[in-house]
Design a protein around this motif. Structure first.
Motif, short mmCIF file in Angstrom:
data_model
loop_
_atom_site.label_atom_id
_atom_site.label_comp_id
_atom_site.label_asym_id
_atom_site.label_seq_id
_atom_site.Cartn_x
_atom_site.Cartn_y
_atom_site.Cartn_z
N UNK A 122 0.82 -1.19 -0.03
CA UNK A 122 -0.08 -0.14 0.07
C UNK A 122 0.95 1.02 0.07
N UNK A 123 1.93 1.05 0.73
CA UNK A 123 2.76 2.31 0.60
C UNK A 123 3.34 2.70 -0.51
N UNK A 124 3.87 1.56 -1.31
CA UNK A 124 4.59 1.57 -2.59
C UNK A 124 3.69 1.96 -3.45
N UNK A 125 2.23 1.61 -3.41
CA UNK A 125 1.44 2.06 -4.50
C UNK A 125 0.92 3.41 -4.20
N UNK A 126 1.19 4.19 -3.01
CA UNK A 126 0.45 5.46 -2.74
C UNK A 126 1.78 6.63 -3.18
N UNK A 127 1.11 7.89 -3.09
CA UNK A 127 1.91 8.83 -3.14
C UNK A 127 2.90 9.21 -1.99
N UNK A 128 2.99 8.32 -1.04
CA UNK A 128 3.91 8.44 0.09
C UNK A 128 5.27 7.98 -0.50
N UNK A 129 5.24 7.33 -1.71
CA UNK A 129 6.48 6.75 -1.91
C UNK A 129 7.05 7.12 -3.25
N UNK A 130 6.29 8.50 -3.60
CA UNK A 130 6.88 9.28 -4.86
C UNK A 130 8.38 9.54 -4.85
N UNK A 131 9.02 9.14 -5.97
CA UNK A 131 10.44 9.62 -5.88
C UNK A 131 11.34 8.49 -5.47
N UNK A 132 10.72 7.57 -4.79
CA UNK A 132 11.52 6.42 -4.57
C UNK A 132 11.63 5.55 -5.68
N UNK A 133 12.75 4.76 -6.12
CA UNK A 133 13.09 3.93 -6.99
C UNK A 133 14.17 3.00 -6.84
N UNK A 134 14.45 1.93 -7.43
CA UNK A 134 15.53 1.20 -7.27
C UNK A 134 15.81 0.55 -5.79
N UNK A 135 14.36 0.67 -5.05
CA UNK A 135 14.83 0.24 -3.77
C UNK A 135 14.27 -1.23 -3.40
N UNK A 136 15.07 -2.06 -2.56
CA UNK A 136 14.66 -3.50 -2.36
C UNK A 136 13.91 -3.46 -0.87
N UNK A 137 12.61 -3.87 -0.48
CA UNK A 137 12.08 -3.72 0.65
C UNK A 137 11.76 -5.03 1.29
N UNK A 138 12.27 -5.41 2.54
CA UNK A 138 11.84 -6.51 3.18
C UNK A 138 10.65 -6.12 3.88
N UNK A 139 9.66 -6.79 3.76
CA UNK A 139 8.19 -6.73 4.30
C UNK A 139 8.27 -6.86 5.84
N UNK A 140 8.97 -8.22 6.28
CA UNK A 140 8.99 -8.35 7.74
C UNK A 140 9.71 -7.23 8.38
N UNK A 141 10.63 -6.56 7.59
CA UNK A 141 11.47 -5.28 8.69
C UNK A 141 10.87 -3.88 7.97
N UNK A 142 9.60 -3.94 7.41
CA UNK A 142 9.11 -2.72 6.62
C UNK A 142 9.17 -1.63 7.99
N UNK A 143 8.68 -1.93 9.14
CA UNK A 143 8.61 -0.44 9.98
C UNK A 143 9.94 0.13 10.21
N UNK A 144 10.86 -0.92 10.49
CA UNK A 144 12.16 -0.19 10.64
C UNK A 144 12.84 0.48 9.49
N UNK A 145 12.29 -0.13 8.08
CA UNK A 145 12.86 0.60 7.07
C UNK A 145 12.35 1.89 6.90
#
Length: 265
Positions: free
Chosen positions: A236-259
């Motif tokens: 949901x975060x990656x699909x939203x405007x909150x991730x605008x400008x973010x690219x080439x990132x690899x996100x671990x869902x289990x550690x999402x809050x920390x990231x």
């Protein structure tokens, strides 16, 4: 940085059009449902059949803006038909989630307890998995990217895996497919920078209860299987405007809050 609250209110993704491949079960279905409940309209792309039809019917009964999109990610013709459907029905595509894939059980049903060395893997099994898990990502992204370029924006999210799986004994061709998808994602991100289209990666962060692991082999997994819903908040975060400008990132869902706490800072 702007507000990064990731709560799934019904207005988070209002007006956002999304295609999720491999969405009739497992991680794909969990992500699709999470995106729908965050307010998006979502096409569940999957091979046609009762499984897809039943999930679309279930989600529609909850009042969600869901569509069934029959697609074979290994077929350029099938993908072209899907692109045409999106253009005709929606007129745009804001987010593409590449998730469709098959597991090691299609190559070796006992892969967890009797791993096969690469030289015992059949060429047919190798090609079948690579065609779905890697070439499928390429073909689907290749099909939808021109639409995103014409509209001047878009987000592609490729579901991938951890480094350990890429190197694990007996995991050919599943590991190489994931490694290839990761490299593909980084290069896609570079290629699409001039067009304002982002490409990011998301992985569960551990073995996930998706049906890819046979019931009789689940005891071989040392840690508890993750539930597919672990993917909902980060997708949901990656699909939203909150991730605008973010690219080439690899996100671990289990550690999402920390990231996210680091990203927010």
């Amino acid at each position: 940085m702007t507000n990064t609250n990731t709560s799934n209110s019904n207005t988070d993704l209002a007006g956002i059009s999304i295609v999720v491949t491999g969405a009739s079960s497992g991680i794909g279905l969990a992500m699709a449902e999470g995106l729908l409940r965050a307010g998006a309209r979502v096409a569940l792309a999957s091979r046609p059949g009762v499984k897809l039809d039943n999930q679309v019917k279930r989600l529609k009964s909850s009042g969600l803006d869901v569509y069934g999109l029959p697609m074979d990610v290994r077929s350029e013709t099938s993908i072209a038909d899907s692109v045409e459907w999106v253009q005709r029905t929606w007129g745009k595509l804001d987010v593409l989630v590449n998730n469709a894939g098959i597991g090691m059980r299609t190559v070796n049903k006992r892969f967890l307890i009797e791993p096969l060395p690469f030289f015992q893997v059949t060429p047919e099994g190798f090609r079948n998995l690579i065609d779905t898990n890697l070439t499928g990502y390429f073909l689907v992204a290749r099909g939808f990217t021109p639409l995103m370029i014409r509209q001047g924006h878009g987000k592609i999210i490729n579901i991938t895996m951890n480094q350990e799986t890429m190197r694990r004994t007996g995991f050919i061709p599943y590991g190489p497919a994931g490694s290839g998808a990761e490299s593909l994602s980084y290069i896609m991100a570079e290629d699409l920078l001039p067009y304002g289209i982002s490409v990011n990666m998301l992985l569960p962060g551990g073995a996930t209860d998706t049906g890819m692991i046979p019931e009789d082999l689940r005891g071989q997994i040392k840690s508890p299987l993750l539930r597919p819903r672990v993917m909902v908040e980060p997708i949901v975060f990656l699909a939203s405007s909150k991730s605008d400008g973010l690219t080439a990132e690899k996100i671990n869902a289990l550690e999402f809050s920390k990231w996210l706490s680091k990203y927010d800072n």
